[in-house]
Design a protein around this motif. Structure first.
Motif, mmCIF file in Angstrom:
data_model
loop_
_atom_site.group_PDB
_atom_site.id
_atom_site.type_symbol
_atom_site.label_atom_id
_atom_site.label_comp_id
_atom_site.label_asym_id
_atom_site.label_seq_id
_atom_site.Cartn_x
_atom_site.Cartn_y
_atom_site.Cartn_z
ATOM 1 N N LEU A 57 0.832 -1.200 0.000
ATOM 2 C CA LEU A 57 0.000 0.000 0.000
ATOM 3 C C LEU A 57 0.870 1.256 0.000
ATOM 4 O O LEU A 57 0.633 2.196 -0.772
ATOM 5 C CB LEU A 57 -0.943 -0.015 1.203
ATOM 6 C CG LEU A 57 -1.936 1.126 1.336
ATOM 7 C CD1 LEU A 57 -2.884 1.152 0.143
ATOM 8 C CD2 LEU A 57 -2.738 0.972 2.617
ATOM 9 N N ALA A 58 1.900 1.274 0.837
ATOM 10 C CA ALA A 58 2.788 2.449 0.913
ATOM 11 C C ALA A 58 3.567 2.642 -0.386
ATOM 12 O O ALA A 58 3.643 3.758 -0.909
ATOM 13 C CB ALA A 58 3.745 2.297 2.094
ATOM 14 N N VAL A 59 4.125 1.573 -0.924
ATOM 15 C CA VAL A 59 4.915 1.667 -2.164
ATOM 16 C C VAL A 59 4.024 2.099 -3.326
ATOM 17 O O VAL A 59 4.384 2.993 -4.098
ATOM 18 C CB VAL A 59 5.597 0.312 -2.469
ATOM 19 C CG1 VAL A 59 6.129 0.262 -3.884
ATOM 20 C CG2 VAL A 59 6.708 0.048 -1.479
ATOM 21 N N GLY A 60 2.880 1.466 -3.455
ATOM 22 C CA GLY A 60 1.972 1.820 -4.544
ATOM 23 C C GLY A 60 1.458 3.239 -4.442
ATOM 24 O O GLY A 60 1.384 3.963 -5.436
ATOM 25 N N ALA A 61 1.127 3.666 -3.224
ATOM 26 C CA ALA A 61 0.637 5.036 -3.033
ATOM 27 C C ALA A 61 1.728 6.054 -3.336
ATOM 28 O O ALA A 61 1.474 7.082 -3.978
ATOM 29 C CB ALA A 61 0.125 5.219 -1.602
ATOM 30 N N TYR A 62 2.959 5.779 -2.918
ATOM 31 C CA TYR A 62 4.064 6.708 -3.167
ATOM 32 C C TYR A 62 4.330 6.844 -4.664
ATOM 33 O O TYR A 62 4.445 7.958 -5.186
ATOM 34 C CB TYR A 62 5.333 6.240 -2.452
ATOM 35 C CG TYR A 62 6.526 7.106 -2.761
ATOM 36 C CD1 TYR A 62 6.661 8.360 -2.176
ATOM 37 C CD2 TYR A 62 7.512 6.681 -3.644
ATOM 38 C CE1 TYR A 62 7.748 9.166 -2.464
ATOM 39 C CE2 TYR A 62 8.595 7.479 -3.940
ATOM 40 C CZ TYR A 62 8.710 8.716 -3.350
ATOM 41 O OH TYR A 62 9.792 9.514 -3.647
ATOM 42 N N ASN A 63 4.432 5.711 -5.355
ATOM 43 C CA ASN A 63 4.685 5.784 -6.795
ATOM 44 C C ASN A 63 3.499 6.386 -7.545
ATOM 45 O O ASN A 63 3.684 7.099 -8.525
ATOM 46 C CB ASN A 63 5.055 4.410 -7.359
ATOM 47 C CG ASN A 63 6.541 4.133 -7.273
ATOM 48 O OD1 ASN A 63 7.340 5.032 -7.024
ATOM 49 N ND2 ASN A 63 6.915 2.889 -7.482
ATOM 50 N N SER A 64 2.294 6.139 -7.090
ATOM 51 C CA SER A 64 1.118 6.769 -7.716
ATOM 52 C C SER A 64 1.167 8.277 -7.544
ATOM 53 O O SER A 64 0.873 9.033 -8.474
ATOM 54 C CB SER A 64 -0.174 6.242 -7.103
ATOM 55 O OG SER A 64 -0.380 4.912 -7.434
ATOM 56 N N TYR A 65 1.531 8.717 -6.348
ATOM 57 C CA TYR A 65 1.631 10.154 -6.087
ATOM 58 C C TYR A 65 2.676 10.788 -7.001
ATOM 59 O O TYR A 65 2.434 11.824 -7.612
ATOM 60 C CB TYR A 65 1.984 10.398 -4.621
ATOM 61 C CG TYR A 65 2.286 11.842 -4.331
ATOM 62 C CD1 TYR A 65 1.264 12.775 -4.224
ATOM 63 C CD2 TYR A 65 3.595 12.285 -4.201
ATOM 64 C CE1 TYR A 65 1.531 14.110 -3.980
ATOM 65 C CE2 TYR A 65 3.878 13.612 -3.960
ATOM 66 C CZ TYR A 65 2.846 14.526 -3.854
ATOM 67 O OH TYR A 65 3.122 15.840 -3.620
ATOM 68 N N ARG A 66 3.849 10.173 -7.083
ATOM 69 C CA ARG A 66 4.908 10.727 -7.944
ATOM 70 C C ARG A 66 4.455 10.794 -9.403
ATOM 71 O O ARG A 66 4.683 11.782 -10.078
ATOM 72 C CB ARG A 66 6.183 9.892 -7.837
ATOM 73 C CG ARG A 66 6.922 10.109 -6.544
ATOM 74 C CD ARG A 66 8.229 9.349 -6.539
ATOM 75 N NE ARG A 66 9.052 9.647 -7.690
ATOM 76 C CZ ARG A 66 10.017 10.570 -7.707
ATOM 77 N NH1 ARG A 66 10.249 11.286 -6.638
ATOM 78 N NH2 ARG A 66 10.744 10.748 -8.796
#
Length: 167
Positions: free
Chosen positions: A73-82
């Motif tokens: 969840l954290a990795v996907g959310a971070y890359n989605s944000y970027r």
């Protein structure tokens, strides 16, 4: 005299008042490519956390699902944000997501049926881990590969504002 010469005429405006000719915007991923890949990884991570509560899991399966899900969840959310900000995602984090996916595939067999604290009580939870792990492994590796290719093909990063006075 060239336009990059520090002695070239400058209109003395700066900051928000700089003219378009003085400002070079850095927009490496204008189409926001890969946004959905990262979002799917985040959703799969969220699903892992939800399924930990929804299914009857042994303590070891429960915490494995919670920690792996939170990481995805954290990795996907971070890359989605970027990527939503028209930047590249992190290839390292995409590889990390793939490794978490690989762990999810292996974990039901390592925390397999048996007696004691490492016993897996839910076959549905175990097969869910395998399916989510395979999806995450594939998406993470594909995402990392595309990020690497796009970074290699991108132009060198330009300065945000070019100031011919040398400041």
């Amino acid at each position: 005299m060239g336009e990059h010469d520090p002695d070239a005429k400058h209109d003395e405006r700066g900051g928000a008042d700089a003219i378009d000719r003085d400002r070079i915007e850095y927009d490496p991923n204008p189409d926001k490519r890969g946004l959905w890949l990262s979002a799917i990884i985040a959703v799969l991570g969220g699903w892992m956390v939800v399924q930990a509560v929804a299914f009857d899991l042994a303590a070891s399966q429960f915490w494995n699902a919670v920690f792996a899900g939170a990481a995805l969840l954290a990795v996907g959310a971070y890359n989605s944000y970027r990527r939503s900000k028209a930047e590249f995602g992190s290839a390292g984090l995409a590889v990390f997501a793939a490794l978490v996916g690989l762990w999810l595939v292996a974990a039901p067999f390592l925390i397999g049926p048996g007696e004691g604290i490492v016993a897996a009580q839910s076959d549905v939870g175990a097969w869910n881990d395998v399916v989510v792990g395979l999806l995450t492994l594939g998406l993470g590796l594909y995402s990392a590969s595309k990020i690497r290719d796009r970074r290699r093909d991108a132009d060198a990063r330009q300065a945000a504002t070019f100031d011919r006075r040398g400041h």
